[in-house]
Design a protein around this motif. Structure first.
Motif, PDB file in Angstrom:
ATOM      1  N   VAL A 119       0.783  -1.183   0.031  1.00 33.25           N
ATOM      2  CA  VAL A 119       0.074   0.043   0.026  1.00 33.25           C
ATOM      3  C   VAL A 119       0.946   1.472   0.116  1.00 33.25           C
ATOM      4  O   VAL A 119       1.394   1.534   0.998  1.00 33.25           O
ATOM      5  N   ASP A 120       1.061   1.828  -0.983  1.00 33.16           N
ATOM      6  CA  ASP A 120       1.689   3.088  -1.468  1.00 33.16           C
ATOM      7  C   ASP A 120       1.199   4.334  -1.043  1.00 33.16           C
ATOM      8  O   ASP A 120       1.686   5.507  -0.708  1.00 33.16           O
ATOM      9  N   ALA A 121      -0.406   4.543  -0.850  1.00 36.94           N
ATOM     10  CA  ALA A 121      -1.156   5.671  -0.718  1.00 36.94           C
ATOM     11  C   ALA A 121      -1.733   5.388   0.445  1.00 36.94           C
ATOM     12  O   ALA A 121      -2.565   4.337   0.594  1.00 36.94           O
ATOM     13  N   LEU A 122      -1.733   6.378   1.312  1.00 35.38           N
ATOM     14  CA  LEU A 122      -2.343   6.311   2.768  1.00 35.38           C
ATOM     15  C   LEU A 122      -2.668   7.571   2.923  1.00 35.38           C
ATOM     16  O   LEU A 122      -1.810   8.550   3.023  1.00 35.38           O
ATOM     17  N   ALA A 135      -3.343   0.520  -3.147  1.00 32.47           N
ATOM     18  CA  ALA A 135      -2.420  -0.479  -3.476  1.00 32.47           C
ATOM     19  C   ALA A 135      -2.198  -0.776  -4.708  1.00 32.47           C
ATOM     20  O   ALA A 135      -2.665  -0.386  -5.621  1.00 32.47           O
ATOM     21  N   ARG A 136      -0.955  -1.415  -4.487  1.00 32.29           N
ATOM     22  CA  ARG A 136      -0.356  -1.929  -5.878  1.00 32.29           C
ATOM     23  C   ARG A 136      -1.286  -3.030  -6.632  1.00 32.29           C
ATOM     24  O   ARG A 136      -1.153  -3.330  -7.810  1.00 32.29           O
ATOM     25  N   SER A 388       3.008  -3.884   3.408  1.00 30.42           N
ATOM     26  CA  SER A 388       2.149  -5.081   3.069  1.00 30.42           C
ATOM     27  C   SER A 388       0.898  -5.170   3.870  1.00 30.42           C
ATOM     28  O   SER A 388       0.073  -5.825   3.605  1.00 30.42           O
ATOM     29  N   GLU A 389       0.917  -4.190   4.876  1.00 27.80           N
ATOM     30  CA  GLU A 389      -0.610  -4.029   5.519  1.00 27.80           C
ATOM     31  C   GLU A 389      -0.760  -2.878   5.988  1.00 27.80           C
ATOM     32  O   GLU A 389       0.084  -1.796   5.836  1.00 27.80           O
ATOM     33  N   ILE A 390      -1.709  -2.353   6.339  1.00 26.11           N
ATOM     34  CA  ILE A 390      -1.974  -0.993   6.954  1.00 26.11           C
ATOM     35  C   ILE A 390      -2.410  -1.377   8.415  1.00 26.11           C
ATOM     36  O   ILE A 390      -3.404  -2.118   8.892  1.00 26.11           O
ATOM     37  N   ALA A 391      -1.953  -0.682   9.264  1.00 30.72           N
ATOM     38  CA  ALA A 391      -1.904  -0.505  10.669  1.00 30.72           C
ATOM     39  C   ALA A 391      -2.190   0.740  11.082  1.00 30.72           C
ATOM     40  O   ALA A 391      -1.555   1.617  10.948  1.00 30.72           O
ATOM     41  N   VAL A 392      -3.181   0.820  12.152  1.00 31.62           N
ATOM     42  CA  VAL A 392      -3.695   1.995  12.832  1.00 31.62           C
ATOM     43  C   VAL A 392      -3.397   1.948  14.575  1.00 31.62           C
ATOM     44  O   VAL A 392      -4.000   0.954  14.792  1.00 31.62           O
TER      45      VAL A 392
END
Length: 399
Positions: A119-122, A135-136, A388-392
């Motif tokens: 995930v390159d955009a956040l 994501a890609r 490779s994940e999104i963590a908050v």
């Protein structure tokens, strides 16, 4: 009897003593044991005398200096601080020190979303209660965790025909850019993304975006060195385009006056929107190129490919005033500056929390559970990272 009467007289007099009767020095000593937020938002509102004592900027400057006696706050002194600058800065700093100054950071993971690819955009939204990500694998993801931090994920597969590199927002409209040479605008519904408009460019992959909601403008930068500026209220053609670099444009930062673009050619360009021309180029020192930027009214922070942090002064024609080593072992992928902290993330898998001082002082280091961090954002006490994940993460003190 006389002694008894004397004791009673003393008790009555003693009962009438209040904080108002204390010498200022003793009153301030008592205040030193109270939180800055209590002093600003409660005690200073009790009466005029307390207000006048606690409005003195020197009180707050001294309080901040005691936290970091060998550093200067802020990172870059504002040209014209507002009347509440030192008060509110002290409140923000103490809050962040409570969050990050512990031996074991009190941040906890409130959400994790496994992804099929990087995930390159956040981008955090709605005061940190939601995020939008690209994501890609070409998917666009929206997650809302507003109610009780239970989250709802909306996942739009094949939102683009190529990797999604960046996202931005204007009001409730989301804009995404992609390797497929397009920018797409989206409106969120309760169940899905609704595609509104496609902006097609023949300029190679689009690698970055930024927006200025006050002017309803957004910009995107391309692999073929061009920056395109759009008015979200008009058609699908750019209102302006220019080519500031000799390499790919990999990061943009935008406000109502300037557009800063960072490139693989090791420079940052400053475009003056009012004059309609490039006013300056800044070369990043050493054998490095800029990877991320954060632009505030009085300070611009740039992270580079060899883990150094550079500071520009917008009030002095974006002069490069300082460079710092961060201790990251790989390039910096995210930087965020607030009154209370400075945050950097890296492809080495770490997030570092610093004091917003000159020089920055490290408060704590976090490690991602999934390795390399591609992007980071921070808003209202909520930290989001992606790879490779999104963590908050959210601090327990802010719940």
């Amino acid at each position: 009897m006389d002694d008894e009467n004397a004791d009673c007289a003393y008790s009555e007099e003693d009962a009438q003593v209040s904080l108002l009767d204390l010498p200022v020095e003793i009153f301030l000593h008592i205040c030193s044991f109270l939180k800055a937020s209590t002093l600003v938002h409660s005690l200073s509102l009790v009466c005029k005398q307390f207000y006048l004592i606690l409005k003195d900027d020197s009180l707050w400057k001294a309080r901040i200096n005691r936290m970091w006696p060998d550093a200067s706050y802020p990172l870059l002194r504002p040209a014209k601080p507002d009347k509440l600058f030192w008060k509110l800065s002290c409140v923000a700093i103490e809050k962040q020190r409570t969050i990050w100054g512990l031996k074991e950071c009190s941040m906890k993971k409130i959400n994790s979303h496994g992804c099929g690819s990087t995930v390159d955009a956040l981008l955090l939204m709605h005061d940190g209660t939601a995020y939008i990500a690209g994501a890609r694998d070409r998917s666009l993801i929206y997650c809302n965790f507003r109610e009780g931090w239970k989250y709802r994920v909306t996942d739009m597969g094949s939102a683009h025909n190529g990797w999604i590199w960046d996202v931005t927002t204007i009001d409730n409209t989301i804009y995404s850019c992609s390797w497929d040479q397009t920018v797409k605008s989206w409106m969120l519904t309760d169940t899905n993304f609704v595609h509104q408009k496609t902006y097609k460019m023949n300029a190679g992959a689009l690698l970055c975006m930024s927006s200025c909601p006050e002017q309803a403008l957004f910009a995107t930068g391309s692999y073929l060195r061009t920056v395109f500026i759009f008015d979200s209220r008009s058609g699908d053609k750019p209102i302006k385009q220019y080519r500031p670099h000799g390499g790919a444009v990999i990061k943009l930062a935008m406000n109502s006056e300037y557009i800063l673009s960072a490139s693989e050619d090791k420079t940052v360009s400053v475009y003056d929107q009012r004059a309609g021309q490039i006013m300056k180029f800044i070369t990043i020192p050493g054998e490095a190129f800029p990877m991320c930027m954060n632009m505030q009214r009085d300070c611009v922070c740039i992270g580079d490919s060899i883990a150094k942090l550079h500071v520009l002064n917008p009030k002095k024609d974006f002069e490069l005033v300082n460079s710092y080593s961060t201790g990251h072992t790989k390039g910096i992928t995210g930087v965020h500056l607030t009154r209370g902290n400075l945050i950097t993330s890296s492809t080495d898998g770490s997030v570092k929390i610093w004091s917003p001082t000159d020089p920055p002082k490290l408060m704590t280091t976090l490690r991602s559970s999934f390795g390399e961090i591609a992007r980071m954002d921070y808003q209202n006490g909520v930290l989001a990272i992606s790879g490779s994940e999104i963590a908050v993460y959210m601090n327990r003190c802010v719940q």
